[in-house]
Design a protein around this motif. Structure first.
Motif, short mmCIF file in Angstrom:
data_model
loop_
_atom_site.label_atom_id
_atom_site.label_comp_id
_atom_site.label_asym_id
_atom_site.label_seq_id
_atom_site.Cartn_x
_atom_site.Cartn_y
_atom_site.Cartn_z
N ASP A 134 0.86 -1.18 0.00
CA ASP A 134 0.00 0.00 0.00
C ASP A 134 0.89 1.23 0.00
N VAL A 135 0.99 1.88 -1.14
CA VAL A 135 1.90 3.03 -1.25
C VAL A 135 1.38 4.23 -0.48
N SER A 136 0.09 4.21 -0.09
CA SER A 136 -0.47 5.32 0.69
C SER A 136 -0.13 5.19 2.17
N GLY A 137 0.24 3.99 2.62
CA GLY A 137 0.58 3.78 4.03
C GLY A 137 -0.61 3.53 4.93
N LYS A 138 -1.82 3.45 4.37
CA LYS A 138 -3.01 3.24 5.19
C LYS A 138 -3.06 1.81 5.74
N PHE A 139 -2.61 0.84 4.93
CA PHE A 139 -2.62 -0.56 5.34
C PHE A 139 -1.20 -1.10 5.36
N ASP A 140 -0.99 -2.11 6.20
CA ASP A 140 0.33 -2.75 6.31
C ASP A 140 0.34 -4.04 5.49
N GLU A 141 1.53 -4.42 5.05
CA GLU A 141 1.69 -5.68 4.37
C GLU A 141 1.21 -6.82 5.27
N GLY A 142 0.41 -7.71 4.70
CA GLY A 142 -0.12 -8.85 5.46
C GLY A 142 -1.47 -8.61 6.12
N ASP A 143 -1.97 -7.37 6.09
CA ASP A 143 -3.30 -7.10 6.66
C ASP A 143 -4.37 -7.90 5.92
N SER A 144 -5.28 -8.53 6.66
CA SER A 144 -6.42 -9.22 6.06
C SER A 144 -7.50 -8.19 5.73
N VAL A 145 -7.93 -8.19 4.48
CA VAL A 145 -8.86 -7.15 4.02
C VAL A 145 -9.89 -7.76 3.08
N LEU A 146 -10.91 -6.96 2.78
CA LEU A 146 -11.87 -7.35 1.76
C LEU A 146 -12.29 -6.12 0.97
N VAL A 147 -12.73 -6.36 -0.24
CA VAL A 147 -13.23 -5.30 -1.13
C VAL A 147 -14.51 -5.83 -1.76
N THR A 148 -15.59 -5.06 -1.65
CA THR A 148 -16.84 -5.42 -2.32
C THR A 148 -17.42 -4.18 -2.97
N GLY A 149 -18.04 -4.39 -4.11
CA GLY A 149 -18.70 -3.28 -4.78
C GLY A 149 -17.73 -2.27 -5.33
N ARG A 150 -18.07 -0.98 -5.15
CA ARG A 150 -17.35 0.10 -5.82
C ARG A 150 -17.36 -0.23 -7.32
N ASP A 151 -16.21 -0.11 -7.98
CA ASP A 151 -16.14 -0.45 -9.40
C ASP A 151 -15.41 -1.78 -9.62
N LEU A 152 -15.08 -2.47 -8.53
CA LEU A 152 -14.34 -3.72 -8.65
C LEU A 152 -15.12 -4.72 -9.50
N GLY A 153 -14.46 -5.33 -10.46
CA GLY A 153 -15.08 -6.36 -11.29
C GLY A 153 -16.03 -5.84 -12.34
N SER A 154 -16.33 -4.54 -12.31
CA SER A 154 -17.18 -3.95 -13.34
C SER A 154 -16.29 -3.38 -14.45
N ASN A 155 -15.57 -2.31 -14.12
CA ASN A 155 -14.62 -1.75 -15.07
C ASN A 155 -13.20 -1.70 -14.51
N THR A 156 -13.03 -2.21 -13.30
CA THR A 156 -11.72 -2.37 -12.66
C THR A 156 -11.47 -3.86 -12.48
N SER A 157 -10.27 -4.32 -12.82
CA SER A 157 -9.96 -5.75 -12.73
C SER A 157 -10.34 -6.29 -11.37
N GLY A 158 -11.09 -7.42 -11.37
CA GLY A 158 -11.72 -7.88 -10.15
C GLY A 158 -11.15 -9.13 -9.53
N GLY A 159 -11.94 -9.70 -8.64
CA GLY A 159 -11.51 -10.76 -7.75
C GLY A 159 -11.28 -12.11 -8.39
N TYR A 160 -11.59 -12.25 -9.69
CA TYR A 160 -11.27 -13.50 -10.38
C TYR A 160 -9.82 -13.50 -10.87
N GLY A 161 -9.07 -12.48 -10.49
CA GLY A 161 -7.63 -12.47 -10.67
C GLY A 161 -6.96 -12.72 -9.33
N ARG A 162 -5.81 -13.37 -9.34
CA ARG A 162 -5.11 -13.67 -8.08
C ARG A 162 -4.68 -12.39 -7.38
#
Length: 333
Positions: free
Chosen positions: A78-106
């Motif tokens: 995370d180049v912004s510094g908000k999250f640390d390497e190894g943090d468990s996170v999730l992303v739902t909605g927003r533009d993910l998987g619509s016009n931004t590469s989504g969760g079917y990528g590793r």
């Protein structure tokens, strides 16, 4: 030296206009230039994902594309510094998987304000068992509660009850003490819905096969309506005084033909649910509430896990209305 790649379910548009999809290696340069790089462990399958994977330009404007509107994993950078390497996170909605590469990528790369820390009580697989469907259902519950539709005040109807949002709504409402009426066209799934907590299971025609009167006898105090069209109109006209209907779907149509009488004679509220664009504080509250649900009470058969190479068959099922419960997508299978 060849560019580093990752595995993804990749959808392409051919010169003929046809769309093809399959698992392939994709270069990291395909990802957008955002702050947070996440290694995805699990995603899930939603109807919107199936549309994107089928070349629906109303969901995804340009191809090639990697669908998957949900993702759970760990932060790589995370180049912004908000999250640390190894943090468990999730992303739902927003533009993910619509016009931004989504969760079917590793891997995904997203803005830092899209990322939610994994709530205590949830792991990546559990979070994706819920996914956008669970998030949307709980959003609907909270909208009803805001209108003082509380357990004990009357019955709550859930339409499209065997679908992802509908089945999650049945489960959440029943666990919160509501008496749930589940409406479905798949009466062979009655025992499935009762296992999720439905107090009553009715055929969807019982909701819609009613008189054309502007207002009808009261059948429920609140509703989470997931299919739209004539169903939404019928649900509104049968809501009780000071009732509320939260809506989030359009499978039966995007137009609503109704009248003002339920609103001006009974004070019925029509509540929209937009789970993709949800304010951050409410998003965090919804996920915290989901994390407090008794996950162990979900039937073991409610969800099943597939790998990327099994996605095509599951996408076909959901497009044909043949799916119930949830499909979790694992990058480790």
């Amino acid at each position: 030296m060849s560019e580093k790649t990752f595995q993804a379910f990749y959808v392409e548009e051919q010169e003929s206009g046809a769309f093809t999809s399959g698992v392939k290696k994709v270069p990291f340069s395909f990802l957008p230039d955002h702050e947070v790089l996440i290694e995805v462990h699990f995603s899930c399958l939603n109807y919107k994902d199936a549309l994107s994977a089928s070349g629906n330009k109303g969901v995804t404007r340009s191809y090639p594309h990697i669908p998957g509107i949900d993702a759970a994993g760990v932060v790589v950078e995370d180049v912004s510094g908000k999250f640390d390497e190894g943090d468990s996170v999730l992303v739902t909605g927003r533009d993910l998987g619509s016009n931004t590469s989504g969760g079917y990528g590793r891997f995904i790369r997203v803005p830092n304000d899209w990322v939610v820390p994994m709530p205590d009580g949830l792991d990546a697989k559990q979070a994706m068992t819920y996914g956008t469907a669970g998030f949307t259902a709980m959003y609907g519950v909270k909208r009803l509660q805001r209108e003082l539709i509380e357990a004990g005040n009357g019955k709550v109807l859930v339409t499209g009850a065997t679908g992802g949002v509908g089945s999650m709504a049945v489960f959440f409402l029943s666990q919160l003490g509501y008496k749930v009426i589940a409406a479905t066209g798949k009466m062979e799934k009655k025992s499935f819905l009762e296992t999720l907590g439905a107090a009553e299971v009715i055929h969807r025609d019982k909701v819609t096969d009613v008189k054309e009167s502007p207002i009808l006898s009261r059948q429920w105090q609140g509703a989470i309506e997931t299919v739209g069209g004539e169903m939404l109109d019928a649900v509104i006209r049968q809501a009780g005084h000071d009732g509320a209907v939260a809506c989030c779907g359009n499978i039966l149509g995007h137009e609503l033909h109704t009248n003002v009488y339920p609103f001006i004679l009974r004070g019925v509220s029509l509540l929209g649910i937009d789970s993709a664009i949800c304010k951050t504080l409410l998003r965090l509250e919804i996920w915290d509430t989901i994390s407090e649900m008794p996950h162990q009470k979900l039937p073991e058969s409610y969800s099943h896990v597939v790998g990327l190479n099994e996605l095509s068959g599951e996408i076909e099922k959901i497009l044909n209305g043949e799916q119930s419960g949830r499909v979790v997508v694992s990058h480790q299978k």
